[in-house]
Design a protein around this motif. Sequence first.
Motif, PDB file in Angstrom:
ATOM      1  N   LEU A  36      59.423  92.936  35.300  1.00  0.00           N
ATOM      2  CA  LEU A  36      59.249  93.456  33.951  1.00  0.00           C
ATOM      3  C   LEU A  36      60.104  94.681  33.655  1.00  0.00           C
ATOM      4  O   LEU A  36      60.502  94.901  32.506  1.00  0.00           O
ATOM      5  CB  LEU A  36      57.777  93.816  33.727  1.00  0.00           C
ATOM      6  CG  LEU A  36      56.754  92.697  33.940  1.00  0.00           C
ATOM      7  CD1 LEU A  36      55.357  93.202  33.633  1.00  0.00           C
ATOM      8  CD2 LEU A  36      57.084  91.490  33.074  1.00  0.00           C
ATOM      9  N   TRP A  95      50.719  89.690  36.692  1.00  0.00           N
ATOM     10  CA  TRP A  95      51.753  90.549  37.308  1.00  0.00           C
ATOM     11  C   TRP A  95      51.166  91.272  38.513  1.00  0.00           C
ATOM     12  O   TRP A  95      51.800  91.353  39.576  1.00  0.00           O
ATOM     13  CB  TRP A  95      52.266  91.571  36.290  1.00  0.00           C
ATOM     14  CG  TRP A  95      53.249  92.543  36.887  1.00  0.00           C
ATOM     15  CD1 TRP A  95      54.595  92.392  37.006  1.00  0.00           C
ATOM     16  CD2 TRP A  95      52.938  93.824  37.474  1.00  0.00           C
ATOM     17  NE1 TRP A  95      55.153  93.482  37.633  1.00  0.00           N
ATOM     18  CE2 TRP A  95      54.157  94.380  37.928  1.00  0.00           C
ATOM     19  CE3 TRP A  95      51.766  94.540  37.673  1.00  0.00           C
ATOM     20  CZ2 TRP A  95      54.234  95.630  38.559  1.00  0.00           C
ATOM     21  CZ3 TRP A  95      51.824  95.784  38.301  1.00  0.00           C
ATOM     22  CH2 TRP A  95      53.040  96.310  38.730  1.00  0.00           C
ATOM     23  N   ALA A 119      51.355  93.984  25.134  1.00  0.00           N
ATOM     24  CA  ALA A 119      50.996  93.478  26.460  1.00  0.00           C
ATOM     25  C   ALA A 119      49.533  93.056  26.473  1.00  0.00           C
ATOM     26  O   ALA A 119      48.695  93.631  25.775  1.00  0.00           O
ATOM     27  CB  ALA A 119      51.250  94.536  27.529  1.00  0.00           C
ATOM     28  N   THR A 155      54.045  85.822  32.859  1.00  0.00           N
ATOM     29  CA  THR A 155      54.032  86.278  34.247  1.00  0.00           C
ATOM     30  C   THR A 155      53.331  85.304  35.182  1.00  0.00           C
ATOM     31  O   THR A 155      53.283  85.531  36.385  1.00  0.00           O
ATOM     32  CB  THR A 155      53.322  87.639  34.344  1.00  0.00           C
ATOM     33  OG1 THR A 155      51.992  87.497  33.828  1.00  0.00           O
ATOM     34  CG2 THR A 155      54.064  88.695  33.548  1.00  0.00           C
ATOM     35  N   ILE A 190      54.146  90.555  26.656  1.00  0.00           N
ATOM     36  CA  ILE A 190      53.904  90.313  28.076  1.00  0.00           C
ATOM     37  C   ILE A 190      52.491  89.775  28.245  1.00  0.00           C
ATOM     38  O   ILE A 190      51.514  90.431  27.898  1.00  0.00           O
ATOM     39  CB  ILE A 190      54.074  91.601  28.895  1.00  0.00           C
ATOM     40  CG1 ILE A 190      55.506  92.118  28.778  1.00  0.00           C
ATOM     41  CG2 ILE A 190      53.709  91.356  30.354  1.00  0.00           C
ATOM     42  CD1 ILE A 190      55.730  93.465  29.446  1.00  0.00           C
ATOM     43  N   LEU A 194      56.467 100.687  36.733  1.00  0.00           N
ATOM     44  CA  LEU A 194      56.210  99.897  35.534  1.00  0.00           C
ATOM     45  C   LEU A 194      55.758 100.790  34.388  1.00  0.00           C
ATOM     46  O   LEU A 194      56.257 100.684  33.257  1.00  0.00           O
ATOM     47  CB  LEU A 194      55.152  98.835  35.829  1.00  0.00           C
ATOM     48  CG  LEU A 194      54.680  98.013  34.621  1.00  0.00           C
ATOM     49  CD1 LEU A 194      55.829  97.213  34.033  1.00  0.00           C
ATOM     50  CD2 LEU A 194      53.517  97.093  35.023  1.00  0.00           C
ATOM     51  N   CYS A 250      58.075  88.060  36.680  1.00  0.00           N
ATOM     52  CA  CYS A 250      57.251  89.240  36.922  1.00  0.00           C
ATOM     53  C   CYS A 250      58.119  90.489  37.083  1.00  0.00           C
ATOM     54  O   CYS A 250      57.603  91.562  37.389  1.00  0.00           O
ATOM     55  CB  CYS A 250      56.388  89.038  38.177  1.00  0.00           C
ATOM     56  SG  CYS A 250      54.947  87.963  37.895  1.00  0.00           S
ATOM     57  N   VAL A 269      57.100  86.970  27.509  1.00  0.00           N
ATOM     58  CA  VAL A 269      57.249  87.104  28.956  1.00  0.00           C
ATOM     59  C   VAL A 269      55.996  86.548  29.624  1.00  0.00           C
ATOM     60  O   VAL A 269      54.915  87.148  29.546  1.00  0.00           O
ATOM     61  CB  VAL A 269      57.472  88.568  29.368  1.00  0.00           C
ATOM     62  CG1 VAL A 269      57.732  88.663  30.865  1.00  0.00           C
ATOM     63  CG2 VAL A 269      58.634  89.170  28.584  1.00  0.00           C
TER      64      VAL A 269
END
Length: 404
Positions: free
Chosen positions: A292, A311, A355, A259, A305, A342, A290, A257
């Motif tokens: 998530l 983000w 992340a 961002t 991420i 989040l 973004c 992912v």
Amino acid sequence: MELTLLGTGEPAGLPRSDCPCARCAAAVGHEARAATALLVDSTLLLDLTPGPAFAAARAGRSLSGVRQVLLSHPHDGPALEVPAGLPAPVRVPDRQELALISGHRVRALALDSPGTGYLVTGPDGERLLYLPPGAALAGTGSGTGPGGPYDVVLLDVGRRPDALARLREAGLVGAATDVLAVHLGHDLPPGPELHRRLAAAGARAVPDGTSLTVGEFHGGVDVSQLPRRTLVLGGARSGKSVEAERRLAAFPGVVYVATGGSRDGDAEWAARVARHRERRPASWRTEETCDLVPLLERDGPPLLIDCLALWLTHTMDEVGAWDDTRWERGGAAELATRVRTLVEAVRHTPRQLVAVSNEVGSGVVPATPAGRRFRDELGRLNAAFAAECEHVLLTVAGVALPLR
């Protein structure tokens, strides 16, 4: 089957006699490794380490009962040292099977690089997979036959974590599979860091001379038993993204992912994105978003991420955080709500998650109110996110320091 690892190192061994590098300097005691060679039930020898008879003696074994020596390295591999009394080493042609009088069956497997992989089936049905340095199976388990996950897999996890990911995807490595890293060399760090990296991939390394009984190891790593949530923090160019990618490189189907999105006309940013993309395994899928929370709420393959700081920048843009009036009249509250949402999604996610975020609290105090606001909010986000993670790392100068 009983398996003895006469060597676990790369073909040149570790340390190298003519090398003054830090890796060789640290390769002492159990971390010193001869070229990888496996003795199976004292009757089958896979590859040859220098001084194989002495290596076997140090492990409390003898080569006098060896009836077959098989080579896995490419034809231009390391020079062979064959002790008197050992059968001449041979290589089984790809996809051909060799039956030994001892009851073992050996099938040669095609690889995606020069060399030969071997699937060894013992008299009682236990199965062992052995791959040479830098190799993975060609295709997805082609020619491996039925039988479910292997009991033991020995491969070059350090240089080819994707080979392990392919085996997992094909169902050939499961929760009870003992994954042993071999062909260990200069491209891996010494000591505890090596074992930490391998553990994150669901593998382990053992000292030269280790013997084990195939099928009796019950400490195999189930993906579901690895830390579900990991946060990797670090400053600029600290190695945090590389560390995060490394933690998932041995697992299939990862969703990366991004961002950061794209920036029209910014050639330097485009080059950064391209370098990141080229570094990732081809089997990974990329989503540039973004948004998530929906990803975290859905079941699926692991998520990586990269990164939370971008983000936060996007989210602060949306709530008007850079305008003091908007910030005071609701922007701060809106940002806090989005961060809580989040973090709540992280707490309940069914997916394995790694992340990445920037650690900015140790640098110079920003000169502008907007800069200080971003620094403070990123610190709060990192702390809240870390509180939901089983594993938190701080990367400094390319070294990952476990915080939790």
